[in-house]
Design a protein around this motif. Structure first.
Motif, mmCIF file in Angstrom:
data_model
loop_
_atom_site.group_PDB
_atom_site.id
_atom_site.type_symbol
_atom_site.label_atom_id
_atom_site.label_comp_id
_atom_site.label_asym_id
_atom_site.label_seq_id
_atom_site.Cartn_x
_atom_site.Cartn_y
_atom_site.Cartn_z
ATOM 1 N N PHE A 84 -0.177 -9.161 0.259
ATOM 2 C CA PHE A 84 0.648 -10.032 -0.568
ATOM 3 C C PHE A 84 -0.066 -11.347 -0.896
ATOM 4 C CE2 PHE A 84 3.599 -7.332 1.845
ATOM 5 C CZ PHE A 84 4.085 -6.602 0.774
ATOM 6 N N GLN A 85 -0.862 -11.843 0.042
ATOM 7 C CA GLN A 85 -1.610 -13.080 -0.218
ATOM 8 C C GLN A 85 -2.684 -12.860 -1.269
ATOM 9 O OE1 GLN A 85 -2.689 -14.060 3.853
ATOM 10 N NE2 GLN A 85 -1.176 -15.717 3.895
ATOM 11 N N ARG A 86 -3.375 -11.717 -1.235
ATOM 12 C CA ARG A 86 -4.403 -11.427 -2.243
ATOM 13 C C ARG A 86 -3.791 -11.320 -3.633
ATOM 14 N NH1 ARG A 86 -6.740 -8.013 1.679
ATOM 15 N NH2 ARG A 86 -5.667 -6.238 0.786
ATOM 16 N N GLN A 87 -2.593 -10.733 -3.712
ATOM 17 C CA GLN A 87 -1.900 -10.585 -5.003
ATOM 18 C C GLN A 87 -1.113 -11.839 -5.383
ATOM 19 O OE1 GLN A 87 -2.126 -7.883 -7.038
ATOM 20 N NE2 GLN A 87 -3.582 -6.972 -5.615
ATOM 21 N N GLU A 88 -1.084 -12.808 -4.462
ATOM 22 C CA GLU A 88 -0.348 -14.068 -4.648
ATOM 23 C C GLU A 88 1.139 -13.822 -4.907
ATOM 24 O OE1 GLU A 88 -2.400 -16.366 -7.598
ATOM 25 O OE2 GLU A 88 -4.207 -16.510 -6.371
ATOM 26 N N VAL A 89 1.719 -12.888 -4.140
ATOM 27 C CA VAL A 89 3.141 -12.550 -4.257
ATOM 28 C C VAL A 89 3.924 -13.361 -3.224
ATOM 29 C CG1 VAL A 89 4.843 -10.693 -4.050
ATOM 30 C CG2 VAL A 89 2.619 -10.238 -5.082
ATOM 31 N N TRP A 90 5.019 -13.976 -3.672
ATOM 32 C CA TRP A 90 5.872 -14.805 -2.812
ATOM 33 C C TRP A 90 7.283 -14.252 -2.789
ATOM 34 C CZ3 TRP A 90 3.852 -18.549 0.158
ATOM 35 C CH2 TRP A 90 2.582 -19.026 -0.173
ATOM 36 N N ASN A 91 8.107 -14.812 -1.905
ATOM 37 C CA ASN A 91 9.518 -14.415 -1.765
ATOM 38 C C ASN A 91 9.643 -12.917 -1.529
ATOM 39 O OD1 ASN A 91 9.947 -17.085 -2.228
ATOM 40 N ND2 ASN A 91 11.067 -16.838 -4.124
ATOM 41 N N VAL A 92 8.845 -12.448 -0.581
ATOM 42 C CA VAL A 92 8.792 -11.031 -0.271
ATOM 43 C C VAL A 92 8.936 -10.831 1.236
ATOM 44 C CG1 VAL A 92 6.267 -11.052 -0.139
ATOM 45 C CG2 VAL A 92 7.432 -8.918 -0.542
ATOM 46 N N CYS A 93 9.638 -9.768 1.607
ATOM 47 C CA CYS A 93 9.751 -9.351 3.008
ATOM 48 C C CYS A 93 9.383 -7.867 3.047
ATOM 49 C CB CYS A 93 11.171 -9.561 3.520
ATOM 50 S SG CYS A 93 11.422 -8.952 5.202
ATOM 51 N N CYS A 94 8.434 -7.520 3.910
ATOM 52 C CA CYS A 94 7.964 -6.138 4.000
ATOM 53 C C CYS A 94 8.078 -5.669 5.447
ATOM 54 C CB CYS A 94 6.519 -6.051 3.520
ATOM 55 S SG CYS A 94 5.841 -4.385 3.551
ATOM 56 N N VAL A 95 8.680 -4.495 5.636
ATOM 57 C CA VAL A 95 8.817 -3.898 6.966
ATOM 58 C C VAL A 95 8.216 -2.496 6.916
ATOM 59 C CG1 VAL A 95 10.386 -3.200 8.803
ATOM 60 C CG2 VAL A 95 10.959 -5.164 7.361
ATOM 61 N N VAL A 96 7.242 -2.231 7.799
ATOM 62 C CA VAL A 96 6.657 -0.891 7.906
ATOM 63 C C VAL A 96 7.092 -0.303 9.246
ATOM 64 C CG1 VAL A 96 4.560 0.489 7.975
ATOM 65 C CG2 VAL A 96 4.661 -1.509 6.486
ATOM 66 N N THR A 97 7.773 0.824 9.172
ATOM 67 C CA THR A 97 8.250 1.526 10.355
ATOM 68 C C THR A 97 7.293 2.677 10.649
ATOM 69 O OG1 THR A 97 10.524 0.979 9.780
ATOM 70 C CG2 THR A 97 10.191 2.807 11.318
ATOM 71 N N ARG A 98 6.860 2.780 11.909
ATOM 72 C CA ARG A 98 5.930 3.848 12.287
ATOM 73 C C ARG A 98 6.549 4.734 13.349
ATOM 74 N NH1 ARG A 98 0.376 3.558 15.816
ATOM 75 N NH2 ARG A 98 -0.214 5.724 15.507
ATOM 76 N N TYR A 99 6.595 6.035 13.028
ATOM 77 C CA TYR A 99 6.942 7.049 14.001
ATOM 78 C C TYR A 99 5.631 7.653 14.475
ATOM 79 C CZ TYR A 99 11.902 6.868 12.876
ATOM 80 O OH TYR A 99 13.196 6.459 12.713
ATOM 81 N N PHE A 100 5.303 7.464 15.737
ATOM 82 C CA PHE A 100 4.028 7.899 16.298
ATOM 83 C C PHE A 100 3.944 9.417 16.297
ATOM 84 C CE2 PHE A 100 1.320 8.695 20.146
ATOM 85 C CZ PHE A 100 0.127 8.234 19.595
ATOM 86 N N GLY A 101 2.805 9.940 15.827
ATOM 87 C CA GLY A 101 2.634 11.383 15.706
ATOM 88 C C GLY A 101 1.824 12.017 16.805
ATOM 89 N N GLY A 102 1.388 11.240 17.798
ATOM 90 C CA GLY A 102 0.656 11.816 18.912
ATOM 91 C C GLY A 102 -0.852 11.656 18.815
ATOM 92 N N VAL A 103 -1.360 11.215 17.671
ATOM 93 C CA VAL A 103 -2.799 11.021 17.484
ATOM 94 C C VAL A 103 -3.073 9.534 17.342
ATOM 95 C CG1 VAL A 103 -4.793 11.528 16.022
ATOM 96 C CG2 VAL A 103 -3.016 13.260 16.345
#
Length: 165
Positions: A84-103
């Motif tokens: 987001f900083q490289r694209q200069e995007v503001w007023n953003v909230c990002c959530v990445v959810t990870r389900y672990f696959g064993g590797v």
């Protein structure tokens, strides 16, 4: 800063990397409280996920926050923030959810995966350029000043300054 870039709309993306499932949500936010609420909402929705990593950037006050949520330091929140900083995007909230696959992905693999999640969701959301539309001088008497400020605010405008004479 008279012009800045924001996400065009909320978005969601998903991909699988070595059996780990990454679900990314992006939200347009205006305040830190709104960003925190979105993060909590995702944590509740994906309570059984191994990680809910997040970041947010707010134009007003230059607020920048992120969390790796148990991933190795610097492999999740910071790479997402960098997108987001490289694209200069503001007023953003990002959530990445990870389900672990064993590797295990390793530090490089995690960094690439979280960067991909943020990049994909930003592409899905699109961007919009926010800026000053028009600037007006509105002469009025002092007793009407507060009323004029209320009318401007009701119309979605902002009184930048006042000159008294």
């Amino acid at each position: 800063m008279t012009e800045y870039i924001v996400p065009y709309q909320d978005a969601e993306s998903e991909f699988t990397e070595k059996r780990s499932r990454f679900i990314t949500h992006l939200y347009k936010v205006e305040t830190e409280a709104e960003a925190r609420a979105r993060i909590e909402e995702m944590k509740k929705k994906y309570y059984d996920a191994r990680h809910n990593c997040w970041c947010y950037l707010l134009q007003e006050g230059g607020v920048v926050r992120y969390s790796d949520d148990g991933e190795p330091q610097g492999t999740a929140g910071q790479p997402m923030l960098n997108v987001f900083q490289r694209q200069e995007v503001w007023n953003v909230c990002c959530v990445v959810t990870r389900y672990f696959g064993g590797v295990l992905l390793g530090a490089g693999g995690l960094t690439r995966a979280y960067t991909k999640g943020a990049t994909d969701v930003l592409t899905a959301a699109g961007i919009a350029r926010m800026g000053l539309w028009t600037l007006w001088d509105v002469p009025c008497t002092y007793p009407l000043l507060e009323r004029m400020k209320l009318e401007v605010a009701a119309a979605g405008g902002v009184v930048r300054d006042a000159e008294y004479g």
